[in-house]
Design a protein around this motif. Structure first.
Motif, mmCIF file in Angstrom:
data_model
loop_
_atom_site.group_PDB
_atom_site.id
_atom_site.type_symbol
_atom_site.label_atom_id
_atom_site.label_comp_id
_atom_site.label_asym_id
_atom_site.label_seq_id
_atom_site.Cartn_x
_atom_site.Cartn_y
_atom_site.Cartn_z
ATOM 1 N N GLY A 283 -4.341 1.474 2.552
ATOM 2 C CA GLY A 283 -4.942 0.236 2.048
ATOM 3 C C GLY A 283 -4.425 -0.088 0.656
ATOM 4 O O GLY A 283 -4.080 0.813 -0.114
ATOM 5 N N GLY A 285 -5.874 -1.118 -1.995
ATOM 6 C CA GLY A 285 -6.692 -0.641 -3.108
ATOM 7 C C GLY A 285 -6.361 0.794 -3.514
ATOM 8 O O GLY A 285 -6.532 1.178 -4.673
ATOM 9 N N MET A 287 -3.588 1.939 -3.937
ATOM 10 C CA MET A 287 -2.375 1.957 -4.753
ATOM 11 C C MET A 287 -2.678 1.926 -6.250
ATOM 12 O O MET A 287 -1.760 1.995 -7.070
ATOM 13 C CB MET A 287 -1.470 0.776 -4.386
HETATM 14 N N1 LIG Z 1 -0.238 -2.167 -6.397
HETATM 15 C C1 LIG Z 1 -1.548 -2.334 -6.282
HETATM 16 N N2 LIG Z 1 -2.396 -1.724 -7.138
HETATM 17 C C2 LIG Z 1 -3.726 -1.881 -7.022
HETATM 18 N N3 LIG Z 1 -4.318 -2.617 -6.092
HETATM 19 C C3 LIG Z 1 -3.526 -3.258 -5.207
HETATM 20 C C4 LIG Z 1 -2.108 -3.151 -5.237
HETATM 21 N N4 LIG Z 1 -1.591 -3.890 -4.236
HETATM 22 C C5 LIG Z 1 -2.643 -4.438 -3.584
HETATM 23 N N5 LIG Z 1 -3.813 -4.066 -4.166
HETATM 24 C C6 LIG Z 1 -5.175 -4.451 -3.784
HETATM 25 O O1 LIG Z 1 -5.407 -4.074 -2.444
HETATM 26 C C7 LIG Z 1 -6.439 -4.895 -1.898
HETATM 27 C C8 LIG Z 1 -6.055 -5.356 -0.526
HETATM 28 O O2 LIG Z 1 -5.725 -4.272 0.276
HETATM 29 P P1 LIG Z 1 -5.535 -4.459 1.849
HETATM 30 O O3 LIG Z 1 -5.342 -3.104 2.408
HETATM 31 O O4 LIG Z 1 -4.504 -5.485 2.111
HETATM 32 O O5 LIG Z 1 -6.986 -5.031 2.200
HETATM 33 P P2 LIG Z 1 -7.655 -5.444 3.571
HETATM 34 O O6 LIG Z 1 -7.358 -4.371 4.549
HETATM 35 O O7 LIG Z 1 -9.110 -5.558 3.226
HETATM 36 O O8 LIG Z 1 -7.051 -6.770 3.950
HETATM 37 C C9 LIG Z 1 -6.621 -6.074 -2.854
HETATM 38 O O9 LIG Z 1 -7.828 -5.907 -3.571
HETATM 39 C C10 LIG Z 1 -5.414 -5.943 -3.778
HETATM 40 O O10 LIG Z 1 -5.702 -6.418 -5.071
#
Ligand SMILES: Nc1ncnc2c1ncn2[C@@H]1O[C@H](COP(=O)(O)OP(=O)(O)O)[C@@H](O)[C@H]1O
Ligand SMILES: [Mg+2]
Length: 338
Positions: A283, A285, A287
């Protein structure tokens, strides 16, 4: 695309990712819909709609229909799913099978609605897969063995933690602390520390650029613009990574405590496996810088980020077609539609 047969869809709170078994990821767009508030007409979906967030006039609203891991707007969710499926299938003659992963907080009735929307968009058969199962498959873990694996998926709306063994979930939990909560915490901190109001996009940028839950060796800084709450005028300030770390501390502790509670509820043999295998983080988040180190310090278990953290779930939904007969527990409610 002549014959799309099996489609995997990760219907996330932040983004929708579509993956085909043979072609990989074919679509990745924000789960946002822009509507005309007067007529309720859908104006745009995905990338186009995302650009409008925070920049809409009165009669247009950009909404995230799956905000916080629940379906806040059923009709819009349905329209959004149909839009993405049609975009991928085009004028496909063969009706595809679709494997969907929905946010963990959604109810059975809501799941049913999602399944029906996919069927209405042209699916021959619709499967639902649980997010941690899809995430593990997508990250290349063999979940068919009697061996425990722990998955932490932090999306936009929810953080989901699960222990998987023999294709099924043994223990799990879900909390509404994830990427969006991080952004909200950053907005609050900037307001409290600098009397500056910033939008969610700016908060997300800060999180990605200088965000950390552990601290960098050398402090990072980032210049941002917002509106000063006292003067009401635009103002530029410099934000430090230490400030972001402090803003995210409470959420970090909540995630660590959720992990702890799942480990406590896990049967001892599987805890041993997890100690050997480590915790897999998926996911977007996950990261956030330093989360792996915080988890290791708190749990004494190794934590590693999946190679494609954001895409893992979508890859898993597409891969799941290969093991469709074995995933009894992962496929919560298989349904067939004409
Ligand atoms: N490099 C990063 N560092 C921190 N947060 C990140 C990074 N890249 C994406 N995000 C965060 O990850 C979240 C989305 O994750 P994702 O797995 O796509 O969510 P979902 O499965 O709910 O659609 C968002 O809150 C976004 O800000
Ligand atoms: Mg997700």
């Amino acid at each position: 695309m002549a014959s799309v047969v099996d489609i995997g869809i990760d219907l996330g709170t932040a983004s929708v990712i579509v993956c085909l078994k043979d072609e990989g990821i074919v679509l990745e767009e924000p789960s946002v819909v822009a509507i005309n508030t007067a007529t309720k007409e859908v104006l745009s979906v995905g990338d186009e709609a995302y650009k409008m967030i925070g920049r809409t006039p009165d009669k247009i609203r950009a909404v995230r229909p799956l905000e916080d891991g629940v379906i806040s707007d059923y009709e819009l969710t349905e329209k959004m799913i149909k839009y993405f499926i049609r975009k991928v299938c085009g004028r496909n003659v063969i009706k595809p099978r679709i494997c969907l992963c929905v946010p963990s907080g959604i109810t059975d009735v809501e799941s049913r609605a999602v399944v029906e929307a996919a069927a209405a968009a042209g699916a021959r058969k619709v499967f639902l897969i649980e997010e941690p199962v899809a995430a593990a498959l997508g990250a290349g873990i063999d979940i068919s063995k009697p061996c425990g694996h722990m998955i932490l998926d932090i999306g936009g709306g929810t953080a989901d933690i699960a222990v998987i063994s023999l294709n099924g979930i043994v223990v799990k939990t879900s909390i509404k602390i994830a990427g969006n909560a991080f952004d909200a915490a950053i907005i609050r901190a900037i307001r409290d520390n600098h009397q500056l109001l910033i939008g969610e996009k700016m908060a997300e940028t800060l999180k990605r650029e200088i965000g950390t839950v552990y601290g960098f060796e050398t402090e990072k800084t980032y210049d941002i613009k917002g509106r000063n709450l006292i003067t009401g005028l635009p103002q530029k300030i410099t934000v430090t990574s230490t400030e972001i770390k402090e803003a995210l501390e409470e959420n970090t502790l909540q995630i660590l405590s959720a992990l702890h509670s799942v480990i406590e509820r896990t049967p001892p043999e599987l805890v041993g496996d997890i100690h050997t295998n480590g915790i897999l983080m998926t996911g977007g988040g996950s990261m956030i810088h330093g989360l792996d180190k915080r988890i290791e310090e708190a749990t004494k278990i190794k934590a590693r980020l999946a190679e494609q953290p954001i895409e893992s779930v979508a890859l898993g939904t597409a891969l799941s077609f290969s093991s469709i007969d074995d995933l009894a527990d992962g496929f919560t409610s298989p349904a067939t539609y004409k």
